[in-house]
Design an enzyme around this catalytic site. Sequence first.
Site, PDB file in Angstrom:
ATOM      1  N   ASP A 137       0.812  -1.218   0.000  1.00 27.96           N
ATOM      2  CA  ASP A 137       0.000   0.000   0.000  1.00 27.96           C
ATOM      3  C   ASP A 137       0.847   1.270   0.000  1.00 27.96           C
ATOM      4  O   ASP A 137       0.354   2.353   0.322  1.00 27.96           O
ATOM      5  CB  ASP A 137      -0.959   0.015   1.186  1.00 27.96           C
ATOM      6  CG  ASP A 137      -0.249  -0.021   2.535  1.00 27.96           C
ATOM      7  OD1 ASP A 137       0.994  -0.122   2.552  1.00 27.96           O
ATOM      8  OD2 ASP A 137      -0.942   0.043   3.566  1.00 27.96           O
ATOM      9  N   LYS A 189       3.845   8.284  18.007  1.00 27.66           N
ATOM     10  CA  LYS A 189       2.949   9.448  17.988  1.00 27.66           C
ATOM     11  C   LYS A 189       3.317  10.483  19.051  1.00 27.66           C
ATOM     12  O   LYS A 189       2.579  10.699  20.012  1.00 27.66           O
ATOM     13  CB  LYS A 189       1.501   8.994  18.153  1.00 27.66           C
ATOM     14  CG  LYS A 189       1.018   8.119  16.997  1.00 27.66           C
ATOM     15  CD  LYS A 189      -0.428   7.711  17.122  1.00 27.66           C
ATOM     16  CE  LYS A 189      -0.850   6.866  15.917  1.00 27.66           C
ATOM     17  NZ  LYS A 189      -2.259   6.422  16.010  1.00 27.66           N
TER      18      LYS A 189
END
Length: 389
Positions: A137, A189
């Site tokens: 992807d 994150k």
Amino acid sequence: CPRFERPALLGGASTAASSSSAMKAVILVGGFSTQLRPLTLTLPLPLLEFCNETLLSHQLRALKDAGMSEVILCYHEHMVPKSWDAAIRELQDELGISITCSHEEQAMGTAGAIKTAEDLITDYGKNSNPFIVVNADVLCSYPLKDLLRAHVKHGRQGTLLTTRTEQPSHYGVIVSDERTGRVLHFVEKPETFVSDSINAGVYVFSPSVFARIPAGRPVSMNEVLPTMAHEEQLHSMLLTGYWIKLTTTSSFMEAVSAHLDISRFLSPSTLASSSNDVTIKGNVMVHPSAKIGRGCILGPSAVVGANCVLEDGVRLEASTLMEGARIQSHSLIKDSLVGWSAVIGRWCFVTSSILGERVNVEDTLLINSAIVLPHKNLDVNIRKAEIVI
């Protein structure tokens, strides 16, 4: 596409065995239809047309150019579409590269998938060459030769391609030594800025990495890579070209625009030019089999697929038409993706929409911000965001 399943090969001969000097690569496909719906309701992600060539073909060409002689496709999908094997055989013949499938009985994760295919990658321990791993992807400029050279030069177990992002808090970021490229650690994150480099989903590994990956259970790269970094066995190389992760149809269209920009410099002959009857604005790709009517205006960032028909006066902007789509006269298609054999009627305005396979839009309609599943007929205006099931 020959399928490799570990129990079968342990008990018998392998038809996929290759020379111990073969350079191999792995494409991590995973599931076929978990992303980019409604497009993947028709075809699995690797077989989607991207700038008039399948996503898988773009990746295979890059791998062949980097010297790979065999590519292993790892997937866990049990419902394999009929088009899959035929498409793999066609690509294998067209590109002259050996393609083998490694089928997982369950989803094994990004690291577990290559562990499942270990015997294929290493020819049962006879092949000690480094191998490339690419996420299916991900689309980028694929500097694979440079990545291989960097891996061989530093002599560690792994080398990963990194890219910069303007939104590091949305990803796990990589902290590396800017001088040497050695990966120091990962931060998931971060709430405050520590780095803007992220994992681009492209790797080179030495076969010794398999000793790190537990067998028989799902294992993510996120489980393996931090340990490698801690033990000073992981380096990085920063990507300077474009990079897109194809998780949504909007990211698909962003990737089209980036790829067309690159094509302007690397392969300008693949882009269309204006004629007496058709006006081209910016970067536009038109398949040779497409039929374009008089007075059409195409671009910028437009792709017209195989056997598409655009009648007179059509305007196509920042949009992709999949194979066989038909746009009838004087319709405007903007910021949209039109699926296989879909038909847009006369004097329509389609904007910011995704139309699946064989969708029919009747004349003089406004279709705005719609996601339409395959085989639907639209006979009323859609003025605000709507999913047509």
